[in-house]
Write a protein that holds these residues in place. Structure first.
Motif, PDB file in Angstrom:
ATOM      1  N   UNK A 138      -1.857   7.750  -7.533  1.00  0.00           N
ATOM      2  CA  UNK A 138      -1.051   8.648  -6.727  1.00  0.00           C
ATOM      3  C   UNK A 138      -1.880   9.845  -6.285  1.00  0.00           C
ATOM      4  N   UNK A 139      -1.573  10.321  -5.120  1.00  0.00           N
ATOM      5  CA  UNK A 139      -2.133  11.572  -4.607  1.00  0.00           C
ATOM      6  C   UNK A 139      -1.101  12.165  -3.650  1.00  0.00           C
ATOM      7  N   UNK A 140      -1.481  13.234  -3.004  1.00  0.00           N
ATOM      8  CA  UNK A 140      -0.586  13.889  -2.048  1.00  0.00           C
ATOM      9  C   UNK A 140      -1.032  13.527  -0.636  1.00  0.00           C
ATOM     10  N   UNK A 141      -0.086  13.097   0.188  1.00  0.00           N
ATOM     11  CA  UNK A 141      -0.374  12.791   1.588  1.00  0.00           C
ATOM     12  C   UNK A 141      -0.605  14.101   2.334  1.00  0.00           C
ATOM     13  N   UNK A 142      -1.755  14.227   2.963  1.00  0.00           N
ATOM     14  CA  UNK A 142      -2.099  15.479   3.641  1.00  0.00           C
ATOM     15  C   UNK A 142      -1.202  15.773   4.837  1.00  0.00           C
ATOM     16  N   UNK A 143      -0.754  14.745   5.544  1.00  0.00           N
ATOM     17  CA  UNK A 143       0.074  14.962   6.737  1.00  0.00           C
ATOM     18  C   UNK A 143       1.477  15.470   6.385  1.00  0.00           C
ATOM     19  N   UNK A 144       2.083  14.897   5.348  1.00  0.00           N
ATOM     20  CA  UNK A 144       3.456  15.257   5.005  1.00  0.00           C
ATOM     21  C   UNK A 144       3.560  16.185   3.794  1.00  0.00           C
ATOM     22  N   UNK A 145       2.468  16.312   3.049  1.00  0.00           N
ATOM     23  CA  UNK A 145       2.435  17.080   1.810  1.00  0.00           C
ATOM     24  C   UNK A 145       3.395  16.514   0.767  1.00  0.00           C
ATOM     25  N   UNK A 146       3.647  15.204   0.845  1.00  0.00           N
ATOM     26  CA  UNK A 146       4.506  14.508  -0.117  1.00  0.00           C
ATOM     27  C   UNK A 146       3.659  13.536  -0.934  1.00  0.00           C
ATOM     28  N   UNK A 147       4.176  13.132  -2.098  1.00  0.00           N
ATOM     29  CA  UNK A 147       3.430  12.177  -2.913  1.00  0.00           C
ATOM     30  C   UNK A 147       3.299  10.826  -2.201  1.00  0.00           C
ATOM     31  N   UNK A 148       2.189  10.159  -2.464  1.00  0.00           N
ATOM     32  CA  UNK A 148       2.016   8.798  -1.966  1.00  0.00           C
ATOM     33  C   UNK A 148       1.418   7.957  -3.077  1.00  0.00           C
ATOM     34  N   UNK A 149       1.646   6.672  -2.977  1.00  0.00           N
ATOM     35  CA  UNK A 149       1.084   5.710  -3.907  1.00  0.00           C
ATOM     36  C   UNK A 149      -0.179   5.134  -3.289  1.00  0.00           C
ATOM     37  N   UNK A 150      -1.196   4.977  -4.093  1.00  0.00           N
ATOM     38  CA  UNK A 150      -2.407   4.279  -3.681  1.00  0.00           C
ATOM     39  C   UNK A 150      -2.377   2.948  -4.427  1.00  0.00           C
ATOM     40  N   UNK A 151      -2.353   1.854  -3.688  1.00  0.00           N
ATOM     41  CA  UNK A 151      -2.251   0.542  -4.307  1.00  0.00           C
ATOM     42  C   UNK A 151      -3.420  -0.336  -3.871  1.00  0.00           C
ATOM     43  N   UNK A 152      -4.087  -0.934  -4.844  1.00  0.00           N
ATOM     44  CA  UNK A 152      -5.178  -1.868  -4.556  1.00  0.00           C
ATOM     45  C   UNK A 152      -4.585  -3.270  -4.597  1.00  0.00           C
ATOM     46  N   UNK A 153      -4.321  -3.819  -3.416  1.00  0.00           N
ATOM     47  CA  UNK A 153      -3.599  -5.087  -3.334  1.00  0.00           C
ATOM     48  C   UNK A 153      -4.410  -6.205  -2.688  1.00  0.00           C
ATOM     49  N   UNK A 154      -5.593  -5.912  -2.198  1.00  0.00           N
ATOM     50  CA  UNK A 154      -6.432  -6.933  -1.560  1.00  0.00           C
ATOM     51  C   UNK A 154      -6.269  -6.931  -0.054  1.00  0.00           C
ATOM     52  N   UNK A 155      -7.332  -7.289   0.632  1.00  0.00           N
ATOM     53  CA  UNK A 155      -7.368  -7.214   2.101  1.00  0.00           C
ATOM     54  C   UNK A 155      -6.280  -8.052   2.765  1.00  0.00           C
ATOM     55  N   UNK A 156      -6.035  -9.249   2.268  1.00  0.00           N
ATOM     56  CA  UNK A 156      -4.989 -10.107   2.883  1.00  0.00           C
ATOM     57  C   UNK A 156      -3.611  -9.479   2.760  1.00  0.00           C
ATOM     58  N   UNK A 157      -3.308  -8.943   1.599  1.00  0.00           N
ATOM     59  CA  UNK A 157      -2.007  -8.305   1.393  1.00  0.00           C
ATOM     60  C   UNK A 157      -1.900  -7.009   2.203  1.00  0.00           C
ATOM     61  N   UNK A 158      -3.018  -6.306   2.384  1.00  0.00           N
ATOM     62  CA  UNK A 158      -3.010  -5.081   3.188  1.00  0.00           C
ATOM     63  C   UNK A 158      -2.586  -5.408   4.612  1.00  0.00           C
ATOM     64  N   UNK A 159      -3.132  -6.485   5.184  1.00  0.00           N
ATOM     65  CA  UNK A 159      -2.767  -6.867   6.546  1.00  0.00           C
ATOM     66  C   UNK A 159      -1.258  -7.058   6.684  1.00  0.00           C
ATOM     67  N   UNK A 160      -0.644  -7.693   5.710  1.00  0.00           N
ATOM     68  CA  UNK A 160       0.804  -7.904   5.722  1.00  0.00           C
ATOM     69  C   UNK A 160       1.549  -6.590   5.488  1.00  0.00           C
ATOM     70  N   UNK A 161       1.064  -5.800   4.545  1.00  0.00           N
ATOM     71  CA  UNK A 161       1.740  -4.549   4.182  1.00  0.00           C
ATOM     72  C   UNK A 161       1.780  -3.546   5.330  1.00  0.00           C
ATOM     73  N   UNK A 162       0.786  -3.584   6.192  1.00  0.00           N
ATOM     74  CA  UNK A 162       0.747  -2.610   7.282  1.00  0.00           C
ATOM     75  C   UNK A 162       1.914  -2.767   8.263  1.00  0.00           C
ATOM     76  N   UNK A 163       2.630  -3.884   8.189  1.00  0.00           N
ATOM     77  CA  UNK A 163       3.829  -4.058   9.010  1.00  0.00           C
ATOM     78  C   UNK A 163       4.978  -3.177   8.502  1.00  0.00           C
ATOM     79  N   UNK A 164       4.894  -2.738   7.255  1.00  0.00           N
ATOM     80  CA  UNK A 164       5.900  -1.862   6.660  1.00  0.00           C
ATOM     81  C   UNK A 164       5.687  -0.445   7.193  1.00  0.00           C
ATOM     82  N   UNK A 165       6.725   0.176   7.703  1.00  0.00           N
ATOM     83  CA  UNK A 165       6.609   1.506   8.307  1.00  0.00           C
ATOM     84  C   UNK A 165       6.177   2.574   7.301  1.00  0.00           C
ATOM     85  N   UNK A 166       6.309   2.296   6.010  1.00  0.00           N
ATOM     86  CA  UNK A 166       5.924   3.259   4.981  1.00  0.00           C
ATOM     87  C   UNK A 166       4.495   3.076   4.477  1.00  0.00           C
ATOM     88  N   UNK A 167       3.771   2.142   5.049  1.00  0.00           N
ATOM     89  CA  UNK A 167       2.411   1.854   4.604  1.00  0.00           C
ATOM     90  C   UNK A 167       1.382   2.259   5.647  1.00  0.00           C
TER      91      UNK A 167
END
Length: 118
Positions: free
Chosen positions: A43-72
Motif C-alpha cells: 500500500x501507498x498513497x496515490x499522489x493524484x487523489x491523496x487516497x490510499x491505493x493497493x499495489x498488487x503484483x499479479x503478473x503481466x497477463x493479469x495486468x492487461x485484464x485488470x486495466x479494464x477495471x476503472x479502479x486500476x
C-alpha cells in the motif's frame, strides 16, 4: 514513505485469513508485504487523489485484464511502468471482497514465481 495504516492492517488481516505469513517491509514508497522473498502486495498513497491505493503484483497477463477495471492503473513508481504490478485505487478496495480479490491474485502469482524456480 507514505501509506495508510488502516489499509495496511486490512491487508495483514486478509493475508492472515488466507493462511499467508508475509513479512511487512517499507518498500516502493509505502509498505509492502513480502512472501517467499518477493514483493507480493502493498500500500501507498496515490499522489493524484491523496487516497490510499493497493499495489498488487499479479503478473503481466493479469495486468492487461485488470486495466479494464476503472479502479486500476498501471503501477508507475518514478514514472516507469512495472509490468507485473497494478495500482488499485481506493474505490476498488473499499470492500473486503474487493481487497480479498486483489490479494488472492497477488498470492497466486507469487506462488507461480516460486514454481518457475524448480
Amino acid at each position: 514513505m507514505a501509506y495508510d495504516q488502516h489499509l495496511a492492517d486490512r491487508i495483514a488481516q486478509e493475508l492472515q485469513a488466507q493462511g499467508i505469513n508475509a513479512e511487512a517491509k517499507r518498500l516502493m514508497g509505502g509498505l509492502c508485504f513480502v512472501l517467499n522473498e518477493k514483493m507480493c502486495v502493498g500500500t501507498s498513497i496515490d499522489k493524484a487523489s491523496n487516497k490510499p491505493k493497493l499495489i498488487a503484483r499479479i503478473g503481466a497477463r493479469a495486468v492487461d485484464t485488470a486495466l479494464a477495471d476503472k479502479n486500476c492503473l498501471p503501477f508507475q513508481p518514478a514514472g516507469r511502468v512495472m509490468r507485473d504490478f497494478i495500482s488499485v485505487l481506493d474505490e476498488g478496495i473499499d470492500s473486503d471482497e474487493g481487497l480479498s480479490h486483489w490479494i488472492r491474485l497477488s498470492v497466486d502469482f507469487n506462488h507461480k514465481l516460486d514454481e518457475k524456480k524448480t
